[in-house]
Design a protein around this motif. Sequence first.
Motif, short mmCIF file in Angstrom:
data_model
loop_
_atom_site.label_atom_id
_atom_site.label_comp_id
_atom_site.label_asym_id
_atom_site.label_seq_id
_atom_site.Cartn_x
_atom_site.Cartn_y
_atom_site.Cartn_z
N CYS A 1 0.84 -1.21 0.00
CA CYS A 1 0.00 0.00 0.00
C CYS A 1 0.87 1.26 0.00
O CYS A 1 0.61 2.21 -0.76
CB CYS A 1 -0.93 0.01 1.20
N TYR A 2 1.89 1.27 0.84
CA TYR A 2 2.76 2.45 0.91
C TYR A 2 3.58 2.62 -0.37
O TYR A 2 3.90 3.74 -0.77
CB TYR A 2 3.65 2.40 2.14
N LEU B 1 1.30 4.34 -2.75
CA LEU B 1 1.21 5.75 -2.37
C LEU B 1 2.44 6.52 -2.84
O LEU B 1 2.35 7.65 -3.33
CB LEU B 1 1.04 5.89 -0.86
N ILE C 1 -2.98 14.10 4.68
CA ILE C 1 -3.25 12.87 3.94
C ILE C 1 -3.74 11.86 4.96
O ILE C 1 -3.08 11.60 5.96
CB ILE C 1 -1.98 12.35 3.24
N LYS C 2 -4.92 11.31 4.71
CA LYS C 2 -5.48 10.33 5.64
C LYS C 2 -4.81 8.98 5.41
O LYS C 2 -4.74 8.49 4.29
CB LYS C 2 -6.98 10.21 5.45
N ASP C 3 -4.29 8.40 6.47
CA ASP C 3 -3.59 7.12 6.40
C ASP C 3 -4.46 6.03 7.02
O ASP C 3 -4.40 5.78 8.21
CB ASP C 3 -2.26 7.22 7.13
N TYR C 4 -5.29 5.41 6.19
CA TYR C 4 -6.18 4.36 6.70
C TYR C 4 -5.47 3.01 6.79
O TYR C 4 -6.04 2.06 7.28
CB TYR C 4 -7.42 4.24 5.81
N VAL C 5 -4.22 2.92 6.34
CA VAL C 5 -3.46 1.68 6.50
C VAL C 5 -2.98 1.60 7.95
O VAL C 5 -3.20 0.60 8.64
CB VAL C 5 -2.26 1.62 5.53
N ALA C 6 -2.37 2.67 8.42
CA ALA C 6 -1.86 2.69 9.80
C ALA C 6 -2.97 2.89 10.81
O ALA C 6 -2.91 2.37 11.92
CB ALA C 6 -0.82 3.79 9.96
N GLN D 1 -9.69 0.01 5.54
CA GLN D 1 -8.24 0.17 5.66
C GLN D 1 -7.65 0.42 4.30
O GLN D 1 -7.95 -0.24 3.35
CB GLN D 1 -7.63 -1.08 6.28
#
Length: 89
Positions: free
Chosen positions: A57-58, A61, A76-81, A89
Motif C-alpha cells: 500500500c505504501y 502511495l 493525507i489520511k492514512d487508513y493503513v496505519a 483500511q
Amino acid sequence: RVQARMKSAYSAWSKMRRKQVTLTELHDVLGLRIIFKPSQSGRLPTPHHWQRQAILCYRALEVVHRVYPPLLGRRIKDYVACPKQNGYQ
C-alpha cells in the motif's frame, strides 16, 4: 483497481458554507482510491502477511506521490496505519 471520485457540487457547496471557505480551499474535491486484491496468506504467517500488504500500500502511495506530489500543509489520511472504526483500511 483504481477508482477516482469527485465531490458532488452540492456536497462541495455545503462544506464551503459550513467551513466558510472557497472551492480552492477544499482539500477533498477529488479523491483517489487504490484497491488491492489481497494475496493468499497461506504462504506467510498472518502478521507477516499483513506487514507485506501494508508495504505494498505504501509503495503504491509513493508512486502516486511521484505523479501527484502532496501539497504542503495538506493532510493525507492514512487508513493503513489507522483504519476507520468500520474496518476500512
